[in-house]
Enzyme design. Structure first.
Site, PDB file in Angstrom:
ATOM      1  N   CYS A 328       0.838  -1.201   0.000  1.00  0.00           N
ATOM      2  CA  CYS A 328       0.000   0.000   0.000  1.00  0.00           C
ATOM      3  C   CYS A 328       0.876   1.256   0.000  1.00  0.00           C
ATOM      4  O   CYS A 328       1.542   1.537  -0.979  1.00  0.00           O
ATOM      5  CB  CYS A 328      -0.977  -0.043   1.165  1.00  0.00           C
ATOM      6  SG  CYS A 328      -2.392   1.063   0.956  1.00  0.00           S
ATOM      7  N   HIS A 433      -3.583  -5.628   1.334  1.00  0.00           N
ATOM      8  CA  HIS A 433      -3.303  -5.935   2.737  1.00  0.00           C
ATOM      9  C   HIS A 433      -3.742  -7.372   3.033  1.00  0.00           C
ATOM     10  O   HIS A 433      -4.556  -7.949   2.328  1.00  0.00           O
ATOM     11  CB  HIS A 433      -4.069  -4.991   3.655  1.00  0.00           C
ATOM     12  CG  HIS A 433      -3.609  -3.577   3.605  1.00  0.00           C
ATOM     13  ND1 HIS A 433      -2.447  -3.150   4.197  1.00  0.00           N
ATOM     14  CD2 HIS A 433      -4.168  -2.469   3.026  1.00  0.00           C
ATOM     15  CE1 HIS A 433      -2.309  -1.849   4.010  1.00  0.00           C
ATOM     16  NE2 HIS A 433      -3.338  -1.416   3.292  1.00  0.00           N
TER      17      HIS A 433
END
Length: 488
Positions: A328, A433
């Site tokens: 991310c 994630h």
């Protein structure tokens, strides 16, 4: 409602365990936290985001996470400001004073969600935030006693004895409350006790006499629980404990000031062949794998890394054959530039990235929130199940060699590419994630990073076993009959 004398007193854990006990009893139960402040969040079935603790509590309750479980989520972007998320959707960035003025609107959202949960579930177990004794936050409170008073909710106060001063915490908290709030507190739970309970009894007798309120139980310190932490990073490094001759993989993650979703690394910390370290200062220890984590303020955290010399550390690590993963915000840092034209994470402007991937990222106001499934672009194409939470749009030639193929968002099927894998196979970047939660993906990534003969672990199963262990302990050490009698 479970309130605590301090942050990290055990509120989230107590709610999770009580949710599991209610589920065992056949009740349809929902967790609820009116307002949460956390950088670790989860994507819900209805396409929003909530605090990670409420997602864990939903798992304990046996229900799908929903935005009603945490209608107001504050994600700090600086020491004085936060992104305000209402019913799972990012609304705006506000400083503390502006949010105080916004609280009546936020409270309406809280009450809407609570009403829906009361109508749809047999039981709603509410979690407070921080402490109800914060005098400076009393006016306009929507997270603790302000909520409890509004909906006429009884309160249990939990305190962490492992910190020391547990009796002062409990009695002092009561002293800071108004008469009506104090009467609302039905009793106490003492958490994380170690030692001989007989030596604690005189103190419990004094507490009962001093306050006129019961102690519903003293919960023992449970070592080795694998439960999602919401705010605080684990205090210690995790050293591998391996069998003779088994390999060990050294993993280092910088503890960014605004690190987000550090639950990504819980499976690594649980792995018996991983020596895991959160780096905060000083020399960076030798590592086989460096991971740049997510961040709520990517430009600031990138500057923090540069100031600490991590740009040099990463390049030296790669020269010696080490592996690097960016997740991310960490992925965005690995590219050429980070552009924030609207000032979503600070002052508008563009900064150079680490330049290790040929792509650029622009921060946009729309936040991507998705639960995803797919396959890693590694030998065996292992399955991945995770989630995306980001405001960045990343484009560039490096994305032509993706790190993952994810199932398409629409009903047409097919797949879409995510992230990048470098030509030399040393760098992997992704927006996903939960990368290590899936056993096959975790094993493949550790093998890619250099772990020979790695043991496969099933982190979701370990987490489920921890929830069961928690509930078993609560059933043994809480006076559930007395506790439930206060709530009927």
């Amino acid at each position: 409602m479970i309130q605590g004398t301090t942050s990290d007193a055990g509120k989230s854990t107590l709610v999770a365990g009580l949710c599991r006990l209610a589920r065992r009893a056949g009740a349809r139960v929902a967790p609820f936290k009116p307002q949460n402040m956390a950088l670790n969040s989860a994507v819900t079935a209805d396409g929003g985001e909530i605090g990670r603790a409420q997602a864990l509590q939903a798992l304990a309750a046996g229900v799908a996470p929903h935005t009603d479980f945490n209608p107001v989520l504050l994600k700090p972007t600086s020491d004085r400001g936060a992104q305000v998320i209402i019913h799972g959707a990012a609304r705006m960035n506000l400083d503390a004073r502006a949010y105080h003025d916004y609280k009546p609107v936020a409270f309406d959202a809280v009450l809407e969600s609570y009403a829906r949960l009361r109508a749809g579930y047999d039981t709603v177990i509410v979690e407070g935030a921080g402490s109800p004794a914060e005098i400076n936050l009393r006016d306009g409170d929507i997270a603790n006693m302000g909520f409890a008073e509004r909906v006429d909710c009884p309160v249990v106060l939990v305190a962490d004895i492992d910190r020391g001063g547990v009796f002062a915490h409990l009695v002092g908290t009561l002293a800071c409350l108004s008469d009506s709030e104090r009467a609302r507190v039905r009793g106490f739970v003492i958490n994380r006790f170690r030692g001989d309970i007989g030596l604690l009894e005189p103190g419990l007798d004094w507490l009962r006499a001093q306050t006129g309120k019961p102690v519903f139980g003293v919960l023992p310190y449970l070592h080795g629980l694998l439960l999602d932490a919401e705010d605080m990073l684990p205090r210690q490094a995790r050293s591998a404990a391996t069998r003779d001759g088994a390999g060990v993989l050294r993993v280092v993650v910088p503890a960014l000031p605004r690190i987000s979703n550090h639950t990504d690394f819980d499976p690594l910390r649980a792995h018996p062949q991983v020596e895991f370290t959160y780096w905060k200062s000083g020399p960076v220890p030798a590592a086989d794998l460096l991971i740049l984590p997510g961040s709520k303020s990517v430009q600031r955290d990138l500057q923090w890394l540069r100031d600490a010399g991590w740009d040099t550390v990463i390049r030296r690590h790669l020269r010696y054959g080490g592996k690097v993963i960016g997740i991310c915000g960490g992925m965005q840092m690995l590219g050429r530039t980070l552009d924030d034209p609207l000032g979503l994470e600070g002052a508008p402007g563009s900064v150079p990235g680490l330049g290790l991937f040929d792509f650029d990222t622009t921060l946009l106001p729309h936040k991507t929130l998705k639960n995803v499934t797919g396959q890693l672009a590694l030998p065996g194409a292992p399955a991945v199940r995770g989630y995306e939470i980001h405001m960045g749009d990343t484009r560039g030639p490096a994305l032509a060699a993706p790190a993952l193929q994810l199932a398409a968002d629409d009903a047409a099927g097919g797949s879409r590419a995510d992230g990048a894998l470098s030509a030399d196979g040393q760098l992997l970047a992704t927006y996903v994630h939960g990368l290590f939660d899936t056993p096959a993906a975790c094993a493949a990534l550790l093998a890619w990073a250099g772990l020979d003969g790695g043991e496969r672990i099933d982190y979701p199963a370990l987490r489920e076993a921890s929830i069961e262990r928690l509930a078993d302990s609560f059933a043994e050490h809480l006076d559930l009959r007395a506790l439930y009698a206060e709530f009927r």
